[in-house]
Motif scaffolding. Sequence first.
Motif, PDB file in Angstrom:
ATOM      1  N   ALA A  82      -7.446  -0.683   7.718  1.00 38.58           N
ATOM      2  CA  ALA A  82      -7.774   0.704   8.068  1.00 38.58           C
ATOM      3  C   ALA A  82      -6.914   1.626   7.216  1.00 38.58           C
ATOM      4  CB  ALA A  82      -7.526   0.969   9.548  1.00 38.58           C
ATOM      5  N   GLN A  83      -7.542   2.650   6.608  1.00 38.83           N
ATOM      6  CA  GLN A  83      -6.813   3.564   5.732  1.00 38.83           C
ATOM      7  C   GLN A  83      -7.074   5.008   6.127  1.00 38.83           C
ATOM      8  OE1 GLN A  83      -8.274   2.063   1.838  1.00 38.83           O
ATOM      9  NE2 GLN A  83      -6.171   1.408   1.508  1.00 38.83           N
ATOM     10  N   PHE A 107       0.819  -1.204   0.000  1.00 36.98           N
ATOM     11  CA  PHE A 107       0.000   0.000   0.000  1.00 36.98           C
ATOM     12  C   PHE A 107       0.853   1.255   0.000  1.00 36.98           C
ATOM     13  CE2 PHE A 107      -3.474  -2.807   1.297  1.00 36.98           C
ATOM     14  CZ  PHE A 107      -4.492  -2.294   0.507  1.00 36.98           C
ATOM     15  N   ARG A 108       1.962   1.222   0.708  1.00 39.54           N
ATOM     16  CA  ARG A 108       2.836   2.397   0.735  1.00 39.54           C
ATOM     17  C   ARG A 108       3.488   2.625  -0.618  1.00 39.54           C
ATOM     18  NH1 ARG A 108       6.925   1.744   5.532  1.00 39.54           N
ATOM     19  NH2 ARG A 108       7.711   3.683   4.616  1.00 39.54           N
ATOM     20  N   GLN A 109       3.846   1.547  -1.300  1.00 43.36           N
ATOM     21  CA  GLN A 109       4.533   1.684  -2.580  1.00 43.36           C
ATOM     22  C   GLN A 109       3.581   1.965  -3.729  1.00 43.36           C
ATOM     23  OE1 GLN A 109       6.804  -1.943  -3.038  1.00 43.36           O
ATOM     24  NE2 GLN A 109       8.657  -0.988  -2.256  1.00 43.36           N
ATOM     25  N   SER A 110       2.493   1.178  -3.802  1.00 45.12           N
ATOM     26  CA  SER A 110       1.636   1.209  -4.980  1.00 45.12           C
ATOM     27  C   SER A 110       0.445   2.149  -4.836  1.00 45.12           C
ATOM     28  CB  SER A 110       1.137  -0.209  -5.294  1.00 45.12           C
ATOM     29  OG  SER A 110       2.228  -1.088  -5.518  1.00 45.12           O
ATOM     30  N   GLU A 111      -0.225   2.105  -3.705  1.00 49.88           N
ATOM     31  CA  GLU A 111      -1.434   2.905  -3.533  1.00 49.88           C
ATOM     32  C   GLU A 111      -1.146   4.270  -2.930  1.00 49.88           C
ATOM     33  OE1 GLU A 111      -4.284   1.745  -4.685  1.00 49.88           O
ATOM     34  OE2 GLU A 111      -3.259  -0.081  -5.311  1.00 49.88           O
ATOM     35  N   GLN A 112      -0.021   4.391  -2.218  1.00 51.10           N
ATOM     36  CA  GLN A 112       0.373   5.640  -1.569  1.00 51.10           C
ATOM     37  C   GLN A 112      -0.719   6.142  -0.624  1.00 51.10           C
ATOM     38  OE1 GLN A 112       1.603   8.289  -4.734  1.00 51.10           O
ATOM     39  NE2 GLN A 112       3.514   7.191  -5.047  1.00 51.10           N
ATOM     40  N   ILE A 113      -1.371   5.194   0.020  1.00 49.03           N
ATOM     41  CA  ILE A 113      -2.376   5.511   1.036  1.00 49.03           C
ATOM     42  C   ILE A 113      -1.908   4.903   2.353  1.00 49.03           C
ATOM     43  CG2 ILE A 113      -4.766   5.190   1.796  1.00 49.03           C
ATOM     44  CD1 ILE A 113      -5.563   4.894  -1.115  1.00 49.03           C
ATOM     45  N   PRO A 114      -1.741   5.707   3.398  1.00 46.91           N
ATOM     46  CA  PRO A 114      -1.377   5.130   4.694  1.00 46.91           C
ATOM     47  C   PRO A 114      -2.382   4.055   5.106  1.00 46.91           C
ATOM     48  CG  PRO A 114      -1.160   7.506   4.741  1.00 46.91           C
ATOM     49  CD  PRO A 114      -1.848   7.176   3.446  1.00 46.91           C
ATOM     50  N   THR A 115      -1.909   2.839   5.300  1.00 47.05           N
ATOM     51  CA  THR A 115      -2.793   1.694   5.521  1.00 47.05           C
ATOM     52  C   THR A 115      -2.224   0.796   6.601  1.00 47.05           C
ATOM     53  OG1 THR A 115      -3.445   1.735   3.179  1.00 47.05           O
ATOM     54  CG2 THR A 115      -3.902  -0.288   4.411  1.00 47.05           C
ATOM     55  N   LYS A 116      -3.108   0.300   7.451  1.00 49.96           N
ATOM     56  CA  LYS A 116      -2.729  -0.667   8.476  1.00 49.96           C
ATOM     57  C   LYS A 116      -3.563  -1.925   8.262  1.00 49.96           C
ATOM     58  CE  LYS A 116      -0.470  -2.063  12.095  1.00 49.96           C
ATOM     59  NZ  LYS A 116       0.988  -2.272  12.040  1.00 49.96           N
ATOM     60  N   VAL A 117      -2.887  -3.072   8.187  1.00 50.94           N
ATOM     61  CA  VAL A 117      -3.550  -4.352   7.962  1.00 50.94           C
ATOM     62  C   VAL A 117      -3.325  -5.254   9.169  1.00 50.94           C
ATOM     63  CG1 VAL A 117      -3.687  -6.394   6.466  1.00 50.94           C
ATOM     64  CG2 VAL A 117      -3.139  -4.156   5.476  1.00 50.94           C
ATOM     65  N   ARG A 118      -4.396  -5.906   9.630  1.00 45.37           N
ATOM     66  CA  ARG A 118      -4.288  -6.907  10.679  1.00 45.37           C
ATOM     67  C   ARG A 118      -4.983  -8.185  10.217  1.00 45.37           C
ATOM     68  NH1 ARG A 118      -2.908  -6.080  15.799  1.00 45.37           N
ATOM     69  NH2 ARG A 118      -2.449  -8.281  15.514  1.00 45.37           N
ATOM     70  N   LEU A 119      -4.316  -9.327  10.424  1.00 47.15           N
ATOM     71  CA  LEU A 119      -4.849 -10.625  10.033  1.00 47.15           C
ATOM     72  C   LEU A 119      -4.689 -11.600  11.191  1.00 47.15           C
ATOM     73  CD1 LEU A 119      -3.123 -10.901   6.512  1.00 47.15           C
ATOM     74  CD2 LEU A 119      -5.433 -10.064   6.976  1.00 47.15           C
ATOM     75  N   GLY A 120      -5.652 -12.482  11.364  1.00 43.27           N
ATOM     76  CA  GLY A 120      -5.562 -13.484  12.418  1.00 43.27           C
ATOM     77  C   GLY A 120      -6.235 -14.774  11.980  1.00 43.27           C
ATOM     78  N   VAL A 121      -5.672 -15.909  12.414  1.00 44.86           N
ATOM     79  CA  VAL A 121      -6.207 -17.230  12.079  1.00 44.86           C
ATOM     80  C   VAL A 121      -6.266 -18.063  13.348  1.00 44.86           C
ATOM     81  CG1 VAL A 121      -5.888 -19.336  10.721  1.00 44.86           C
ATOM     82  CG2 VAL A 121      -5.236 -17.116   9.753  1.00 44.86           C
ATOM     83  N   ALA A 122      -7.341 -18.847  13.493  1.00 49.15           N
ATOM     84  CA  ALA A 122      -7.489 -19.695  14.677  1.00 49.15           C
ATOM     85  C   ALA A 122      -7.986 -21.074  14.255  1.00 49.15           C
ATOM     86  CB  ALA A 122      -8.462 -19.075  15.673  1.00 49.15           C
TER      87      ALA A 122
END
Length: 329
Positions: free
Chosen positions: A200-201, A163-178
Amino acid sequence: MTDTLPGLGQFDFAGDDHVVPFQVEGLDVRGRAVQLGPMLDAILERHNYPLPVARLVAETVVLTVLLGTSLKFDGKLIVQTKSNGPVDLVVADFSTPDRVRAYARYDAEALAEAEKNGSIQPQELLGEGILAFTIDQGAHTQRYQGIVPLDGASLEEIAGVYFRQSEQIPTKVRLGVAELLDRDENGKPRHRWRAGGMVAQFLPEAPERMRQADLPGGDGSDPSEDFEADDLWDEAVVMVETIDADELTDPTVGTERLLYRLFHERGVRVYPPQAVFDRCNCSREKIRDVLASFSQEEIDHTVEDGYVSVTCEFCSTTYRFEATEVRPQ
């Protein structure tokens, strides 16, 4: 009689396999969150992957669902890793408006050795390679593809770089698996998978406020020269980073409850949830068209007892054709 059905915004309204768009006006943040249950279970159960591979596929599915449901046109998003590790390929695609499929390819011997050595972190299973995001809007259009190296400790870190390189939109990603072990309605042991995630962007009205730290520029560059922090985005990142993996996957928490826990002081607004389904887009006609492009020699090599059989790597459906049906055109 009073209607007791939950309303939008109430806890547990969306449920599993529904993406919830949200907005936090006080932080200039927009995003999407999801918990996956039966849909993910169906994908993973079909292939019976070893546990480390199943986790990678699950994370890729969550990431693909979160990004794919943001498409504003008819098309497809493909998220794919290609690498030199024991798991050399993981791919998931989302076809608008709601179809998801996924599969992985791995070397069983190399994977067994990695498990024996305890080398089962994502970067160890994938090895060196790339993570590609491809957007396909169909015939008569050019595909868009963004590629980032697999040089992070997790898919969420690598996606953040994209996202920082291609979209240039500050983005936070969270992933979880159970991985859940419980009992069915008959009391028999049951194994299930769950996964969850959030994107979240930072999307302020003033575009210049989106400017964030660039990636390192090279020898002699001073990262501080390219950095312009925004207090609201910093606050949002801190909030998102407080999410535990258990919260992302816990069915007793639910997507809306999690969003409320994070952002209620800033005023979070949720929008109607979007369902996603385990649906492959393969068909007998599509497979026949592919086989028709093969040479006669290639067809002859695949014929057994007068038939050509092809199994879809995504949904494991097998299509059987008489050899005469797939002669080269």
